[in-house]
Write a protein that holds these residues in place. Structure first.
Motif, mmCIF file in Angstrom:
data_model
loop_
_atom_site.group_PDB
_atom_site.id
_atom_site.type_symbol
_atom_site.label_atom_id
_atom_site.label_comp_id
_atom_site.label_asym_id
_atom_site.label_seq_id
_atom_site.Cartn_x
_atom_site.Cartn_y
_atom_site.Cartn_z
ATOM 1 N N GLU A 67 -4.470 5.420 -2.174
ATOM 2 C CA GLU A 67 -4.956 4.560 -3.192
ATOM 3 C C GLU A 67 -3.993 3.700 -4.138
ATOM 4 O OE1 GLU A 67 -9.732 5.233 -2.746
ATOM 5 O OE2 GLU A 67 -8.522 6.117 -4.338
ATOM 6 N N ASN A 68 -3.110 4.921 -4.765
ATOM 7 C CA ASN A 68 -2.321 4.650 -5.730
ATOM 8 C C ASN A 68 -0.966 3.821 -5.068
ATOM 9 O OD1 ASN A 68 -3.224 5.908 -7.680
ATOM 10 N ND2 ASN A 68 -2.422 7.834 -7.326
ATOM 11 N N ASN A 69 -0.515 4.348 -3.969
ATOM 12 C CA ASN A 69 0.412 3.491 -3.279
ATOM 13 C C ASN A 69 0.005 2.031 -2.709
ATOM 14 O OD1 ASN A 69 2.274 5.590 -3.114
ATOM 15 N ND2 ASN A 69 1.520 6.573 -1.107
ATOM 16 N N GLN A 70 -1.270 1.893 -2.374
ATOM 17 C CA GLN A 70 -1.851 0.606 -2.198
ATOM 18 C C GLN A 70 -1.786 -0.273 -3.417
ATOM 19 O OE1 GLN A 70 -5.929 0.781 -0.570
ATOM 20 N NE2 GLN A 70 -5.986 -1.519 -0.657
ATOM 21 N N LEU A 71 -2.020 0.249 -4.734
ATOM 22 C CA LEU A 71 -2.212 -0.633 -5.642
ATOM 23 C C LEU A 71 -0.586 -0.793 -6.086
ATOM 24 C CD1 LEU A 71 -4.751 1.544 -7.991
ATOM 25 C CD2 LEU A 71 -5.092 -0.808 -7.031
ATOM 26 N N ALA A 72 0.143 -0.074 -6.007
ATOM 27 C CA ALA A 72 1.383 -0.305 -6.216
ATOM 28 C C ALA A 72 2.045 -1.506 -5.109
ATOM 29 C CB ALA A 72 2.694 0.742 -5.696
ATOM 30 N N ALA A 73 1.449 -1.344 -4.062
ATOM 31 C CA ALA A 73 2.160 -2.255 -3.064
ATOM 32 C C ALA A 73 1.603 -3.724 -3.268
ATOM 33 C CB ALA A 73 1.686 -1.991 -1.717
ATOM 34 N N GLU A 91 0.901 -4.868 -6.240
ATOM 35 C CA GLU A 91 1.439 -5.417 -7.159
ATOM 36 C C GLU A 91 2.986 -6.340 -6.886
ATOM 37 O OE1 GLU A 91 2.600 -2.173 -10.072
ATOM 38 O OE2 GLU A 91 0.695 -1.921 -10.612
ATOM 39 N N HIS A 92 3.522 -6.049 -5.671
ATOM 40 C CA HIS A 92 4.466 -6.848 -5.223
ATOM 41 C C HIS A 92 4.152 -8.093 -4.426
ATOM 42 C CE1 HIS A 92 7.747 -3.799 -5.912
ATOM 43 N NE2 HIS A 92 6.863 -2.665 -5.487
ATOM 44 N N ARG A 107 2.178 -3.861 4.325
ATOM 45 C CA ARG A 107 2.274 -2.310 3.601
ATOM 46 C C ARG A 107 0.741 -2.385 2.649
ATOM 47 N NH1 ARG A 107 5.584 -0.841 -0.833
ATOM 48 N NH2 ARG A 107 5.163 1.219 -0.220
ATOM 49 N N VAL A 108 0.209 -3.295 2.060
ATOM 50 C CA VAL A 108 -0.889 -3.078 1.467
ATOM 51 C C VAL A 108 -2.210 -2.945 2.699
ATOM 52 C CG1 VAL A 108 -2.642 -4.504 0.502
ATOM 53 C CG2 VAL A 108 -0.363 -4.625 -0.424
#
Length: 241
Positions: A107-113, A115-116, A58-59
């Motif tokens: 980029e926000n989705n990338q950062l959230a991903a 974090e996992h 995902r990242v």
């Protein structure tokens, strides 16, 4: 030695053989259960690895999408610099804003991903540590089972040899035939008749005549004369005093 006593001696060996055969049948089952338990721990580890791989993909996916969007913005800006019409310039500005908005969301989705990832990697570490602990224990257990199987197999072979020798001592073929036919159906075959006249196999009180025959049979044996088969009137087991 009386024929009844020789039969009792044979039955003692057969009892050990039965126990060894039961254990030999049970040992692989116990080993399989332990191995199956390890398979469950292994499945947890594989699930943790799959979860981490999914998070990493995902990242990576968001990273590739962001890269494409940045390249697209750069292309739009390059084209925009060569435009002479103000109207066209404004149109490109709108497109650049839209793509920039998509880039920000990506980029926000990338950062959230991202974090996992730490938790996914920690889950792998925990699952791997548990698997290593369990694998060591299972291996030791299975090694013990294998050693026990070898020992039981050897003991069973010795007991079967002993049985062959004991069987030769049962000189009356009538007793041997009766014993062999009954031992697959009822165990033990040769049982005591208590002083109260109760069969020690099925616990049925026998008629007085049966007690008398058992006592007479015992005297025949003591006198070295052929003994008769005296059986329980309910279960058919051979009786002796």
């Amino acid at each position: 030695m009386t024929v009844v006593q020789s039969l009792i001696d044979l039955q003692e060996v057969d009892g050990r053989i039965r126990e060894l055969e039961l254990e030999l049948k049970d040992l692989p089952r116990r080993k399989a259960l332990e191995t199956a338990r390890l398979s469950g721990v292994s499945a947890d580890l594989q699930a943790a690895k799959a979860n981490q791989e999914y998070a990493a993909q995902r990242v990576k996916g968001f990273e590739e999408d962001a890269k494409e969007l940045r390249e697209k913005i750069q292309q739009l800006k390059t084209t925009q610099m060569g435009l002479k019409s103000n109207k066209e310039y404004q149109q490109y500005s709108v497109q650049i804003d839209l793509v920039s908005h998509d880039l920000e969301a990506t980029e926000n989705n990338q950062l959230a991903a991202m974090e996992h990832l730490p938790s996914a990697e920690a889950r792998i570490a925990d699952a791997q540590a548990k698997f290593d602990r369990e694998a060591g224990g299972v291996k030791a257990f299975c090694d013990e089972i294998d050693e026990r199987i070898a020992n039981v197999t050897a003991a069973l072979a010795e007991a079967q040899k002993e049985r062959a020798e004991k069987a030769k001592l049962v000189t009356d073929p009538r007793y041997m035939l009766y014993y062999e036919r009954l031992r697959t159906k009822r165990w033990p075959v040769v049982v005591a008749l208590t002083h109260e006249g109760v069969c020690d196999g099925c616990h049925l009180v026998q008629p007085p005549s049966v007690s008398q025959m058992v006592d007479a049979n015992e005297k025949l044996g003591e006198a070295g004369r052929p003994q008769n088969i005296v059986a329980c009137t309910m279960c058919g087991r051979i009786l002796y005093r």
